[in-house]
Design a protein around this motif. Structure first.
Motif, mmCIF file in Angstrom:
data_model
loop_
_atom_site.group_PDB
_atom_site.id
_atom_site.type_symbol
_atom_site.label_atom_id
_atom_site.label_comp_id
_atom_site.label_asym_id
_atom_site.label_seq_id
_atom_site.Cartn_x
_atom_site.Cartn_y
_atom_site.Cartn_z
ATOM 1 N N VAL A 99 0.745 -1.340 0.068
ATOM 2 C CA VAL A 99 0.028 0.065 -0.061
ATOM 3 C C VAL A 99 0.773 1.372 0.033
ATOM 4 C CG1 VAL A 99 -1.841 1.352 1.278
ATOM 5 C CG2 VAL A 99 -2.143 -1.191 1.212
ATOM 6 N N GLN A 100 2.129 1.169 0.763
ATOM 7 C CA GLN A 100 2.771 2.431 0.859
ATOM 8 C C GLN A 100 3.577 2.369 -0.515
ATOM 9 O OE1 GLN A 100 4.741 1.071 4.555
ATOM 10 N NE2 GLN A 100 4.282 3.044 5.532
ATOM 11 N N LEU A 101 3.897 1.511 -0.902
ATOM 12 C CA LEU A 101 4.590 1.495 -2.305
ATOM 13 C C LEU A 101 3.800 2.081 -3.367
ATOM 14 C CD1 LEU A 101 6.492 -1.784 -2.503
ATOM 15 C CD2 LEU A 101 7.778 0.269 -2.202
ATOM 16 N N ALA A 102 2.447 1.739 -3.245
ATOM 17 C CA ALA A 102 1.478 2.546 -4.349
ATOM 18 C C ALA A 102 1.543 3.820 -4.211
ATOM 19 C CB ALA A 102 0.264 1.724 -4.424
ATOM 20 N N LYS A 103 1.415 4.358 -2.663
ATOM 21 C CA LYS A 103 1.250 5.791 -2.338
ATOM 22 C C LYS A 103 2.447 6.323 -2.850
ATOM 23 C CE LYS A 103 -1.821 5.091 1.391
ATOM 24 N NZ LYS A 103 -2.237 5.348 2.925
ATOM 25 N N GLN A 104 3.441 5.604 -2.285
ATOM 26 C CA GLN A 104 4.604 6.505 -2.884
ATOM 27 C C GLN A 104 4.820 6.699 -4.332
ATOM 28 O OE1 GLN A 104 8.079 4.751 -0.984
ATOM 29 N NE2 GLN A 104 7.304 4.789 0.859
ATOM 30 N N ALA A 105 4.368 5.748 -5.245
ATOM 31 C CA ALA A 105 4.453 5.879 -6.649
ATOM 32 C C ALA A 105 3.660 7.012 -7.342
ATOM 33 C CB ALA A 105 4.145 4.563 -7.306
ATOM 34 N N ASN A 106 2.463 7.331 -6.566
ATOM 35 C CA ASN A 106 1.610 8.274 -6.585
ATOM 36 C C ASN A 106 2.115 9.734 -6.421
ATOM 37 O OD1 ASN A 106 -0.358 6.476 -8.095
ATOM 38 N ND2 ASN A 106 -1.454 6.512 -5.949
ATOM 39 N N MET A 107 2.954 10.002 -5.273
ATOM 40 C CA MET A 107 3.610 10.982 -4.876
ATOM 41 C C MET A 107 5.000 11.183 -5.231
ATOM 42 S SD MET A 107 2.410 11.397 -1.067
ATOM 43 C CE MET A 107 3.424 9.978 -0.275
ATOM 44 N N ALA A 108 5.532 10.309 -6.362
ATOM 45 C CA ALA A 108 6.895 10.305 -6.598
ATOM 46 C C ALA A 108 7.190 11.560 -7.649
ATOM 47 C CB ALA A 108 7.230 9.188 -7.564
ATOM 48 N N SER A 109 6.355 12.256 -7.954
ATOM 49 C CA SER A 109 6.813 13.483 -9.042
ATOM 50 C C SER A 109 6.974 14.719 -8.164
ATOM 51 C CB SER A 109 5.741 13.603 -9.812
ATOM 52 O OG SER A 109 5.722 14.969 -10.488
ATOM 53 N N PRO A 110 8.167 14.944 -7.930
ATOM 54 C CA PRO A 110 8.602 16.135 -7.345
ATOM 55 C C PRO A 110 8.151 17.622 -7.858
ATOM 56 C CG PRO A 110 10.433 15.369 -8.609
ATOM 57 C CD PRO A 110 9.294 14.296 -8.603
ATOM 58 N N ASP A 111 7.476 17.456 -8.940
ATOM 59 C CA ASP A 111 7.119 18.807 -9.666
ATOM 60 C C ASP A 111 5.677 19.117 -9.672
ATOM 61 O OD1 ASP A 111 6.426 16.754 -11.363
ATOM 62 O OD2 ASP A 111 6.799 17.541 -13.053
ATOM 63 N N MET A 112 5.044 18.261 -8.598
ATOM 64 C CA MET A 112 3.606 18.435 -8.118
ATOM 65 C C MET A 112 3.404 18.735 -6.763
ATOM 66 S SD MET A 112 1.723 15.270 -10.105
ATOM 67 C CE MET A 112 0.391 15.657 -9.360
ATOM 68 N N THR A 113 2.305 19.708 -6.483
ATOM 69 C CA THR A 113 2.239 19.841 -5.020
ATOM 70 C C THR A 113 1.356 18.852 -4.258
ATOM 71 O OG1 THR A 113 2.174 22.212 -5.540
ATOM 72 C CG2 THR A 113 0.774 21.643 -3.312
ATOM 73 N N HIS A 114 1.480 18.583 -3.079
ATOM 74 C CA HIS A 114 1.064 17.410 -2.332
ATOM 75 C C HIS A 114 0.569 17.889 -1.149
ATOM 76 C CE1 HIS A 114 2.987 14.598 -5.217
ATOM 77 N NE2 HIS A 114 4.080 15.103 -4.883
ATOM 78 N N LEU A 115 -0.714 17.522 -0.758
ATOM 79 C CA LEU A 115 -1.391 17.737 0.493
ATOM 80 C C LEU A 115 -1.541 16.703 1.295
ATOM 81 C CD1 LEU A 115 -2.797 19.954 2.163
ATOM 82 C CD2 LEU A 115 -4.954 19.292 1.150
ATOM 83 N N VAL A 116 -0.715 16.472 2.484
ATOM 84 C CA VAL A 116 -0.816 15.274 3.335
ATOM 85 C C VAL A 116 -1.435 15.529 4.648
ATOM 86 C CG1 VAL A 116 0.761 13.537 4.347
ATOM 87 C CG2 VAL A 116 1.358 14.640 2.109
ATOM 88 N N THR A 117 -2.267 14.576 4.891
ATOM 89 C CA THR A 117 -3.011 14.667 6.164
ATOM 90 C C THR A 117 -2.142 13.733 7.322
ATOM 91 O OG1 THR A 117 -5.175 14.661 5.329
ATOM 92 C CG2 THR A 117 -5.080 14.133 7.704
ATOM 93 N N VAL A 118 -1.654 14.523 8.367
ATOM 94 C CA VAL A 118 -0.716 13.681 9.160
ATOM 95 C C VAL A 118 -1.599 12.827 9.863
ATOM 96 C CG1 VAL A 118 0.668 14.317 11.393
ATOM 97 C CG2 VAL A 118 0.484 15.973 9.554
ATOM 98 N N VAL A 119 -0.853 11.484 10.167
ATOM 99 C CA VAL A 119 -1.197 10.358 10.906
ATOM 100 C C VAL A 119 -0.350 10.321 12.473
ATOM 101 C CG1 VAL A 119 -2.470 9.429 9.179
ATOM 102 C CG2 VAL A 119 -0.491 8.580 9.786
ATOM 103 N N ALA A 120 -0.829 9.542 13.271
ATOM 104 C CA ALA A 120 0.090 9.102 14.446
ATOM 105 C C ALA A 120 1.455 8.752 13.923
ATOM 106 C CB ALA A 120 -0.637 8.366 15.366
ATOM 107 N N GLY A 121 2.537 8.970 14.508
ATOM 108 C CA GLY A 121 3.799 8.514 14.125
ATOM 109 C C GLY A 121 4.463 9.350 12.883
ATOM 110 N N ASP A 122 3.675 9.967 12.351
ATOM 111 C CA ASP A 122 4.457 10.999 11.104
ATOM 112 C C ASP A 122 5.284 11.831 11.733
ATOM 113 O OD1 ASP A 122 3.359 9.665 9.131
ATOM 114 O OD2 ASP A 122 1.637 11.067 8.710
ATOM 115 N N THR A 123 6.400 11.897 11.111
ATOM 116 C CA THR A 123 7.135 13.118 11.474
ATOM 117 C C THR A 123 7.547 13.864 9.904
ATOM 118 O OG1 THR A 123 9.289 12.081 11.108
ATOM 119 C CG2 THR A 123 8.418 11.818 13.208
ATOM 120 N N LEU A 124 8.146 15.296 10.228
ATOM 121 C CA LEU A 124 8.393 16.167 8.871
ATOM 122 C C LEU A 124 9.539 15.428 7.993
ATOM 123 C CD1 LEU A 124 6.936 18.246 7.500
ATOM 124 C CD2 LEU A 124 8.415 19.805 8.631
ATOM 125 N N PRO A 125 10.728 14.816 8.740
ATOM 126 C CA PRO A 125 11.698 14.219 8.007
ATOM 127 C C PRO A 125 11.180 12.974 7.167
ATOM 128 C CG PRO A 125 12.470 14.996 10.018
ATOM 129 C CD PRO A 125 11.134 15.064 10.015
#
Length: 231
Positions: free
Chosen positions: A161-187
């Motif tokens: 599931v994470q691999l699929a999400k990363q594939a969708n977010m892999a383009s660094p030339d797009m803006t992404h809006l991320v909702t924080v979940v428990a355990g997330d850190t900015l790095p």
């Protein structure tokens, strides 16, 4: 910057998506003096017989791992991670058993060892424990071990599931809006989106975050195109 000590922390999860935490996070009594972070890229040798040089062909990204040497000391010289906590009566044995129970034994519900998040400042690593070696070096007169050095290695793990999400977010030339979940850190989020955790300072400034170490679950963070983070 407060200058307070930030400890190396290991957090156990029972599921491959790192949503269901098991037990309490385990904090290192002494932060390691160093750690080793290994990557591997695998190639297939396509060199023809008699060719004057090699011609390796990319095969796949190989295993990634992180290794630590942790020191446990219950002699009283080193204060416990939680101030005011009494020293354990069984020396370091209980601490090592606790660590092994979290990451090195089979979870009865999932029939496999737990997954681990390793967090220490910019280091944000998700994986599974692959090796744990302990050397006991100091004892009470009755034989109770009160000092030990433990070498641990974690292999990186990413769910489908994470691999699929990363594939969708892999383009660094797009803006992404991320909702924080428990355990997330900015790095960790920067590493997922940009492939590099070092952008966390720019992202914190972009979103007006005063404390990037404590993200509030449910809040949303904007990750602009990579060129927009350079400033």
């Amino acid at each position: 910057m407060s200058g307070s000590l930030e400890r190396l922390v290991f957090t156990a999860y029972s599921d491959a998506n790192f949503n269901t935490q098991v037990g309490k996070p385990f904090s290192a009594w002494i932060n390691p003096a160093s750690y080793k972070h290994d990557y591997a890229i695998l190639y297939t040798d396509r060199q023809a017989p008699g060719a004057p040089g090699p011609s390796p062909e990319f095969n796949r990204v190989g295993p990634e791992s992180v290794s630590f040497e942790l020191v446990f000391d219950t002699t009283g010289v080193v204060p416990p991670p939680v101030p005011g906590t009494p020293l354990p009566s069984d020396g370091v044995a209980g601490l090592i058993s606790q660590f092994r129970a979290l990451f090195g034994t089979t979870n009865g519900s999932t029939h496999r060892p737990n997954y681990a998040k390793v967090s220490w400042a910019q280091l944000q690593f998700q994986g599974v424990l692959s090796q744990m070696n302990t050397v006991y070096s100091l004892f009470k007169p009755d034989g109770t071990p009160i000092r030990a050095k433990m070498s641990v290695t974690f292999l990186a793990f990413t769910s489908e599931v994470q691999l699929a999400k990363q594939a969708n977010m892999a383009s660094p030339d797009m803006t992404h809006l991320v909702t924080v979940v428990a355990g997330d850190t900015l790095p960790l989020l920067c590493h997922r989106i940009y492939g590099d955790s070092r952008y966390y300072i720019s992202i914190a400034a972009y979103n007006g975050l005063s404390d990037f170490r404590r993200l509030r679950p449910g809040s949303q963070i904007v990750f602009p195109p990579l060129a927009g983070t350079a400033a």
